[in-house]
Motif scaffolding. Structure first.
Motif, PDB file in Angstrom:
ATOM      1  N   UNK B 128      13.659  -9.717  -6.130  1.00  0.00           N
ATOM      2  CA  UNK B 128      14.643  -9.586  -7.193  1.00  0.00           C
ATOM      3  C   UNK B 128      14.852 -10.924  -7.886  1.00  0.00           C
ATOM      4  N   UNK B 129      14.984 -12.005  -7.081  1.00  0.00           N
ATOM      5  CA  UNK B 129      15.176 -13.334  -7.671  1.00  0.00           C
ATOM      6  C   UNK B 129      13.971 -13.687  -8.538  1.00  0.00           C
ATOM      7  N   UNK B 130      12.769 -13.385  -8.012  1.00  0.00           N
ATOM      8  CA  UNK B 130      11.553 -13.677  -8.779  1.00  0.00           C
ATOM      9  C   UNK B 130      11.540 -12.905 -10.091  1.00  0.00           C
ATOM     10  N   UNK B 131      11.853 -11.618 -10.032  1.00  0.00           N
ATOM     11  CA  UNK B 131      11.895 -10.802 -11.249  1.00  0.00           C
ATOM     12  C   UNK B 131      12.914 -11.371 -12.234  1.00  0.00           C
ATOM     13  N   UNK B 132      14.089 -11.746 -11.706  1.00  0.00           N
ATOM     14  CA  UNK B 132      15.141 -12.258 -12.587  1.00  0.00           C
ATOM     15  C   UNK B 132      14.670 -13.526 -13.286  1.00  0.00           C
ATOM     16  N   UNK B 133      13.960 -14.407 -12.533  1.00  0.00           N
ATOM     17  CA  UNK B 133      13.453 -15.639 -13.145  1.00  0.00           C
ATOM     18  C   UNK B 133      12.400 -15.313 -14.184  1.00  0.00           C
ATOM     19  N   UNK B 134      11.483 -14.389 -13.839  1.00  0.00           N
ATOM     20  CA  UNK B 134      10.395 -14.082 -14.754  1.00  0.00           C
ATOM     21  C   UNK B 134      10.910 -13.384 -16.014  1.00  0.00           C
TER      22      UNK B 134
END
Lengths: 185, 138
Positions: B128-134
């Motif tokens: 989720x954190x990765x998606x939010x950053x991307x």
């Protein structure tokens, strides 16, 4: 090697190179943990430190830019703080028991009980897991809650405005629908 | 993000093995090194590799954020639920010995499910954190 990587990370101004150096630093730290027989910690360090956090920093850099801005302020105060703290820490290690000393306090407290009783209380070959998940179950529950909170916090701050199925409906993508069509085709 | 064909092919080759290794670390954590946290991170790293090499929208189609959002909470709930189950069966909170007739088996089940909860939460939060950053990039 750890010291060399850390020093290089301090000197280099390109943030991209610094990120890579920190990734290498984590990998070196992971191999250090393996030589200390802490395989579980090494696992985590390699996956989180060298892997995921590097990716996250890189995505942040792609948004903010790669060059570090030179600061006009003097480095005297931070330098003094760092040197004093480091000196105190190194001075503190003089009192620590020798590495691997069986009479060290850390091996006298609860460790013998875990080592003697966990095989017939928990019955698991990996004692790290039985301590983390059973004896220290509350701690691990707390850690899981912390990770959950971190995820909720990031979502609250950044959010994911567009989901994959509804991508085409969002206003930004609707203006250029042919682009996303051709990507799939 | 321009996509290199070689990287894409290699990533696709590695991807199933990384996920398999994550599952191995998850369920073998009581015998060998590893456990829920490590497994979750490795699982998330596998998906992240896929997203970086093949494309974010493909990874989002594979593991949609709408699925991850409830999973983040479900992991913690599994952990807490195992603890409550121990209470319902007459023990203390998070005491796994009462989960089965044999205390050793109870401990085994308890740790297995607790680690599963940790793994689910860690993997979905990391992704989720990765998606939010991307999602902020484009």
């Amino acid at each position: 090697m750890l010291v060399a990587t850390a020093t290089a990370a301090l000197w280099i101004r390109s943030l991209f190179a610094v990120t890579m150096l920190f990734s290498i630093y984590s990998l070196l730290a992971a191999s250090l943990f393996i030589t200390l027989d802490a395989v579980d910690v090494a696992f985590t360090e390699a996956a989180v430190g060298a892997g995921i956090s590097t990716v996250l920093v890189l995505t942040t850099l792609a948004r903010t830019g790669y060059r570090q801005r030179l600061r006009a302020q003097s480095v005297a105060l931070p330098m003094t703080v760092v040197i004093v703290t480091g000196a105190v820490l190194i001075w503190g290690t003089a009192d620590m028991p020798r590495f691997g000393d069986p009479l060290a306090p850390v091996h006298q407290h609860v460790a013998p009980r875990y080592i003697e009783d966990s095989p017939h209380e928990i019955g698991m070959p990996n004692m790290v897991t039985s301590i983390l998940a059973s004896y220290r179950g509350f701690d691990t529950l707390g850690e899981t809650a912390v990770i959950f909170t971190a995820g909720v916090g990031v979502l609250a701050l950044l959010g994911i405005r567009r989901r994959a199925p509804t991508r085409a409906q969002s206003p930004e993508d609707a203006s250029r629908p042919s682009e996303s069509e051709s990507e799939h085709g | 993000m321009d996509k290199d064909e070689i990287i894409g092919v290699i990533a696709k080759l590695l991807f199933p093995f990384i996920l398999l290794f994550a599952l191995y670390v998850q369920f073998h954590g009581d015998f060998g090194p590893g456990g829920g946290f490590q497994a979750g991170v490795i699982f998330a790293a596998g998906i992240i590799l896929y997203a970086l090499a093949v494309g974010l929208e493909h990874a989002m189609a594979l593991v949609p954020p709408a699925l991850l959002r409830p999973l983040m909470a479900i992991g913690v709930l599994i952990y807490g639920g195992v603890g409550l189950l121990g209470m319902l069966r007459g023990g203390h909170y998070l005491n796994y010995s009462v989960l089965a007739h044999d205390p050793l088996h109870g401990q085994h089940y308890g740790i297995l499910f607790v680690e599963l909860g940790v793994g689910i939460t860690v993997a979905s939060v990391m992704l989720m954190i990765f998606y939010a950053f991307m999602a902020r990039l484009d």
